[in-house]
Design an enzyme around this catalytic site. Structure first.
Site, PDB file in Angstrom:
ATOM      1  N   ALA A  34       0.812  -1.221   0.000  1.00 45.89           N
ATOM      2  CA  ALA A  34       0.000   0.000   0.000  1.00 45.89           C
ATOM      3  C   ALA A  34       0.845   1.270   0.000  1.00 45.89           C
ATOM      4  O   ALA A  34       0.348   2.358  -0.225  1.00 45.89           O
ATOM      5  CB  ALA A  34      -0.922  -0.003   1.208  1.00 45.89           C
ATOM      6  N   ARG A  39      10.379   7.250  -2.947  1.00 44.08           N
ATOM      7  CA  ARG A  39      11.747   7.352  -3.455  1.00 44.08           C
ATOM      8  C   ARG A  39      11.889   6.882  -4.911  1.00 44.08           C
ATOM      9  O   ARG A  39      12.913   7.097  -5.536  1.00 44.08           O
ATOM     10  CB  ARG A  39      12.686   6.542  -2.549  1.00 44.08           C
ATOM     11  CG  ARG A  39      12.935   7.211  -1.216  1.00 44.08           C
ATOM     12  CD  ARG A  39      13.581   6.282  -0.211  1.00 44.08           C
ATOM     13  NE  ARG A  39      12.623   5.336   0.353  1.00 44.08           N
ATOM     14  CZ  ARG A  39      12.941   4.339   1.181  1.00 44.08           C
ATOM     15  NH1 ARG A  39      14.197   4.150   1.531  1.00 44.08           N
ATOM     16  NH2 ARG A  39      12.005   3.536   1.662  1.00 44.08           N
ATOM     17  N   LYS A  46       4.902   1.811  -6.818  1.00 41.13           N
ATOM     18  CA  LYS A  46       6.199   1.127  -6.798  1.00 41.13           C
ATOM     19  C   LYS A  46       6.130  -0.348  -7.201  1.00 41.13           C
ATOM     20  O   LYS A  46       6.913  -0.813  -8.024  1.00 41.13           O
ATOM     21  CB  LYS A  46       6.833   1.236  -5.411  1.00 41.13           C
ATOM     22  CG  LYS A  46       8.105   0.410  -5.294  1.00 41.13           C
ATOM     23  CD  LYS A  46       8.953   0.767  -4.104  1.00 41.13           C
ATOM     24  CE  LYS A  46       8.486   0.152  -2.835  1.00 41.13           C
ATOM     25  NZ  LYS A  46       9.406   0.439  -1.716  1.00 41.13           N
ATOM     26  N   ASP A 125       7.836  -5.487  -2.250  1.00 37.78           N
ATOM     27  CA  ASP A 125       8.871  -4.911  -3.118  1.00 37.78           C
ATOM     28  C   ASP A 125      10.170  -5.726  -3.119  1.00 37.78           C
ATOM     29  O   ASP A 125      11.240  -5.188  -3.266  1.00 37.78           O
ATOM     30  CB  ASP A 125       9.139  -3.447  -2.715  1.00 37.78           C
ATOM     31  CG  ASP A 125       9.556  -3.295  -1.250  1.00 37.78           C
ATOM     32  OD1 ASP A 125       9.652  -4.324  -0.545  1.00 37.78           O
ATOM     33  OD2 ASP A 125       9.786  -2.158  -0.808  1.00 37.78           O
ATOM     34  N   ARG A 354       4.333  -8.526 -37.825  1.00 35.78           N
ATOM     35  CA  ARG A 354       3.414  -7.991 -36.816  1.00 35.78           C
ATOM     36  C   ARG A 354       2.414  -9.057 -36.373  1.00 35.78           C
ATOM     37  O   ARG A 354       2.400 -10.161 -36.896  1.00 35.78           O
ATOM     38  CB  ARG A 354       2.755  -6.741 -37.392  1.00 35.78           C
ATOM     39  CG  ARG A 354       3.783  -5.612 -37.568  1.00 35.78           C
ATOM     40  CD  ARG A 354       3.266  -4.518 -38.439  1.00 35.78           C
ATOM     41  NE  ARG A 354       1.972  -4.033 -37.988  1.00 35.78           N
ATOM     42  CZ  ARG A 354       1.123  -3.351 -38.745  1.00 35.78           C
ATOM     43  NH1 ARG A 354       1.431  -3.064 -40.005  1.00 35.78           N
ATOM     44  NH2 ARG A 354      -0.029  -2.959 -38.267  1.00 35.78           N
ATOM     45  N   ASN A 407      -4.515  -3.186 -48.605  1.00 38.14           N
ATOM     46  CA  ASN A 407      -5.553  -3.820 -47.785  1.00 38.14           C
ATOM     47  C   ASN A 407      -6.496  -2.808 -47.148  1.00 38.14           C
ATOM     48  O   ASN A 407      -7.554  -3.163 -46.673  1.00 38.14           O
ATOM     49  CB  ASN A 407      -4.912  -4.685 -46.683  1.00 38.14           C
ATOM     50  CG  ASN A 407      -3.928  -3.900 -45.821  1.00 38.14           C
ATOM     51  OD1 ASN A 407      -3.348  -2.918 -46.270  1.00 38.14           O
ATOM     52  ND2 ASN A 407      -3.759  -4.339 -44.592  1.00 38.14           N
TER      53      ASN A 407
HETATM   54  C1  UD1 Z   1      10.627  -1.963   6.361  1.00 37.21           C
HETATM   55  C2  UD1 Z   1      10.914  -2.365   7.807  1.00 37.21           C
HETATM   56  C3  UD1 Z   1      12.420  -2.454   8.013  1.00 37.21           C
HETATM   57  C4  UD1 Z   1      12.987  -3.425   7.018  1.00 37.21           C
HETATM   58  C5  UD1 Z   1      12.616  -3.059   5.586  1.00 37.21           C
HETATM   59  C6  UD1 Z   1      13.017  -4.163   4.624  1.00 37.21           C
HETATM   60  C7  UD1 Z   1       9.114  -1.441   9.151  1.00 37.21           C
HETATM   61  C8  UD1 Z   1       8.713  -0.377  10.107  1.00 37.21           C
HETATM   62  N1  UD1 Z   1      10.353  -1.383   8.715  1.00 37.21           N
HETATM   63  O1  UD1 Z   1      11.198  -0.655   6.175  1.00 37.21           O
HETATM   64  O2  UD1 Z   1      12.712  -2.873   9.347  1.00 37.21           O
HETATM   65  O3  UD1 Z   1      14.396  -3.481   7.167  1.00 37.21           O
HETATM   66  O4  UD1 Z   1      11.188  -2.924   5.479  1.00 37.21           O
HETATM   67  O5  UD1 Z   1      12.784  -3.771   3.295  1.00 37.21           O
HETATM   68  O6  UD1 Z   1       8.295  -2.284   8.847  1.00 37.21           O
HETATM   69  N2  UD1 Z   1       3.497  -0.476   3.461  1.00 37.21           N
HETATM   70  C9  UD1 Z   1       2.132  -0.495   3.505  1.00 37.21           C
HETATM   71  N3  UD1 Z   1       1.479   0.401   4.277  1.00 37.21           N
HETATM   72  C10 UD1 Z   1       2.133   1.321   5.045  1.00 37.21           C
HETATM   73  C11 UD1 Z   1       3.542   1.330   4.997  1.00 37.21           C
HETATM   74  C12 UD1 Z   1       4.197   0.429   4.205  1.00 37.21           C
HETATM   75  O7  UD1 Z   1       1.493  -1.308   2.844  1.00 37.21           O
HETATM   76  O8  UD1 Z   1       1.456   2.082   5.732  1.00 37.21           O
HETATM   77  C13 UD1 Z   1       4.201  -1.451   2.612  1.00 37.21           C
HETATM   78  C14 UD1 Z   1       5.003  -0.841   1.493  1.00 37.21           C
HETATM   79  O9  UD1 Z   1       4.228  -0.756   0.294  1.00 37.21           O
HETATM   80  C15 UD1 Z   1       6.163  -1.819   1.331  1.00 37.21           C
HETATM   81  C16 UD1 Z   1       6.310  -2.406   2.719  1.00 37.21           C
HETATM   82  O10 UD1 Z   1       5.119  -2.145   3.427  1.00 37.21           O
HETATM   83  O11 UD1 Z   1       5.874  -2.861   0.423  1.00 37.21           O
HETATM   84  C17 UD1 Z   1       7.496  -1.828   3.470  1.00 37.21           C
HETATM   85  O12 UD1 Z   1       7.339  -0.439   3.547  1.00 37.21           O
HETATM   86  P1  UD1 Z   1       8.558   0.538   3.362  1.00 37.21           P
HETATM   87  O13 UD1 Z   1       8.078   1.925   3.595  1.00 37.21           O
HETATM   88  O14 UD1 Z   1       9.281   0.258   2.104  1.00 37.21           O
HETATM   89  O15 UD1 Z   1       9.421   0.099   4.643  1.00 37.21           O
HETATM   90  P2  UD1 Z   1      10.954   0.280   4.856  1.00 37.21           P
HETATM   91  O16 UD1 Z   1      11.213   1.673   5.256  1.00 37.21           O
HETATM   92  O17 UD1 Z   1      11.671  -0.255   3.700  1.00 37.21           O
HETATM   93 CA    CA Z   2      11.170  -1.205   1.510  1.00 40.62          CA
END
Ligand code: UD1
Ligand code: CA
Length: 487
Positions: A34, A39, A46, A125, A354, A407
């Protein structure tokens, strides 16, 4: 209070690590997708960015499916409509997270209370995940009989990742980089963003997570320290670094793409495909290539492309959803889109086939030939500078240089050209469709064919040649006369 699993053998996930298949059958998965992906600096959500031709989130879904997951829930929010459109056809259920209040809030949005057995939670991701990684994680989770486990890995540059804090070797907590002390930041064991928990553990402890941290978010990572303090068994399962590889920006996306292309090339080379310069050969995941086929530099094979055995694909060829039988030779810079090529056919250089084009076995299509929705029979030839659209060409036909099917008519509709077997079409011929040419007939060069031609006939449709003998000297004499008269 935590619910005990019933005594029925089919329900029990505990003590059954010997029977791996059954463990996996009880597996539910929540994929977090979500987040905004700020970034990435891209308008596309993403998890939909393509990694080696496949949306990132599909790689995660495929990995858990490959490990036997039955119930897959995807938490969507940012770009929800688009993400649903892509993932729902993959057989998953989407749950909306209204506000992106952190990873713990995301898990809550997926109605975890309705799940039974083990729940695997992962970030959406992580495109390098493979089914064997998931299988190993679940096996270890069952062996350790933990209430909740985080999957960690040891990396060279922990950067902004959450740190795994241990006390005398035992897991204590996960600390986010933004909230960590200088000493904690030195830890190189990081949180991959993958967790396994018993469903009742999730139900009991998720509501206890608070948002007292630098981002004001509900961190799923806090479940570890909360469970640990409550006397539950928590563990960190160490996985290889690729498991923890998450895509957060375009540089990481490009790196993941490079790694996945390399993985695919390795698999194919192990199966007997020859690559002159593997690094410049790009083959998407679902593509199949038969053994003994040679791929020259700068070849790009996309989507559902299937290449047979002993084919030769020269430099610069681009194939999207193309089907090649065995022994096909594609000469340099051939462009195929959804086209089917029969065995031992020769195509190119610089040919463009094609969608819905079918080339018969041993046919020859030469340079600067374009075809669309055309069936081109076995052993037929179109060697040079030709356009065939909406046409059916028989077997052993010769299409002369510069032949064109007209054609597209003034009524803005497309019409078909049908040419029988063994027809000889002289160069520079136009077929004004709809038109049908019977087998064994001959079309004189330079003809504009507007009417059907019966079998075995000769058709010539061009201006008659006029020859005026001694015309040039007469012309010169006439102009001399005019000049003299003018003086
Ligand atoms: C998160 C972890 C971190 C870990 C890293 C690994 C937490 C607080 N931190 O950090 O410890 O090392 O992943 O990649 O969990 N997402 C939602 N809803 C939200 C927030 C995030 O669905 O409200 C989803 C994002 O789409 C993503 C995943 O959760 O797929 C991780 O979110 P992201 O913001 O990328 O977390 P990181 O800062 O990478
Ligand atoms: Ca991440």
């Amino acid at each position: 209070m935590r619910m005990k699993t019933t005594s029925s053998a089919s329900n029990s996930t505990e003590n059954s690590s010997k029977n791996n298949t059954k463990n996996l059958a009880d597996l539910s998965v929540i994929i977090l997708a979500a987040g905004k992906g700020t970034r990435m600096k891209s308008p596309l959500p993403k998890v939909l960015h393509p990694v080696a031709g496949v949306p990132i989130v599909k790689k995660v879904i495929d990995a858990v499916k490959g490990a036997g997951a039955t119930e897959i829930r995807v938490v969507v929010g940012h770009g929800e409509a688009l993400v649903r459109k892509v993932v729902e056809p993959m057989g998953v259920t989407c749950y909306t997270q209204t506000n992106q209040w952190g990873t713990a809030d995301a898990v809550k949005s997926a109605d975890p209370d309705s799940l039974k057995g083990n729940v695997l939670i992962l970030n959406g991701d992580h495109p390098l995940l493979e089914p064997i990684d998931i299988e190993k994680i679940l096996r270890e989770f069952n062996e350790t009989q933990s209430a909740v486990a985080v999957v960690s890995s040891v990396v060279k540059e922990p950067g902004s990742l959450g740190r795994i804090v241990r006390h005398r070797g035992d897991l204590r907590a996960i600390v986010e980089a933004a909230d960590a002390s200088g000493e904690t930041l030195k830890i190189r064991e990081i949180n991959t963003g993958i967790y396994v928990a018993k469903s009742d553990v999730l139900a009991s402890y998720l509501p206890k997570i608070e948002n007292h941290n630098s981002k004001g978010e509900y961190y799923l990572t806090d479940i570890i320290s909360i469970c640990q303090e409550s006397g539950e068994k928590v563990t960190a399962i160490v996985a290889r670094p690729s498991v923890g590889f998450g895509v957060n920006n375009q540089v990481e996306l490009a790196k993941a793409t490079r790694l996945l292309f390399a993985r695919k090339r390795k698999t194919l080379m192990e199966e007997g495909v020859l690559m002159i310069d593997p690094k410049t050969t790009y083959i998407e995941e679902e593509v199949e290539v038969g053994p003994g086929t040679v791929l020259y530099p700068s070849v790009y094979l996309r989507g559902r492309t299937k290449v047979g055995a002993y084919c030769m694909i020269e430099p610069g060829c681009y194939l999207a959803h193309a089907q090649l039988a065995d022994g096909v030779h594609l000469k340099a810079y051939t462009y195929l889109e959804n086209a089917t090529i029969g065995a031992k056919a020769h195509i190119g250089p610089f040919a463009r086939l094609r969608p819905e084009t079918e080339i018969g076995p041993e046919a020859h299509v030469g340079n600067f030939v374009e075809m669309k929705k055309t069936r081109f029979g076995a052993r037929s030839k179109a060697g040079h500078l030709t356009y065939l659209g909406d046409a059916t060409i028989g077997e052993d036909v010769n299409i002369g240089c510069g032949t064109i099917t007209c054609n597209y008519a003034v009524d803005r509709k497309k019409y078909r050209t049908v040419i029988g077997d063994r027809v000889f079409v002289g160069s520079d011929t136009q077929f004004v469709a709809p038109v049908e040419i019977g087998s064994d007939s001959v079309i004189g060069s330079g003809s504009t064919i507007t009417k059907d031609v019966p079998a075995k006939a000769l058709a010539v449709a061009r201006g008659k040649q006029v020859v005026k003998e001694n015309w040039v000297p007469k012309q010169a004499a006439d102009s001399q006369k005019n000049e003299d008269a003018g003086q």
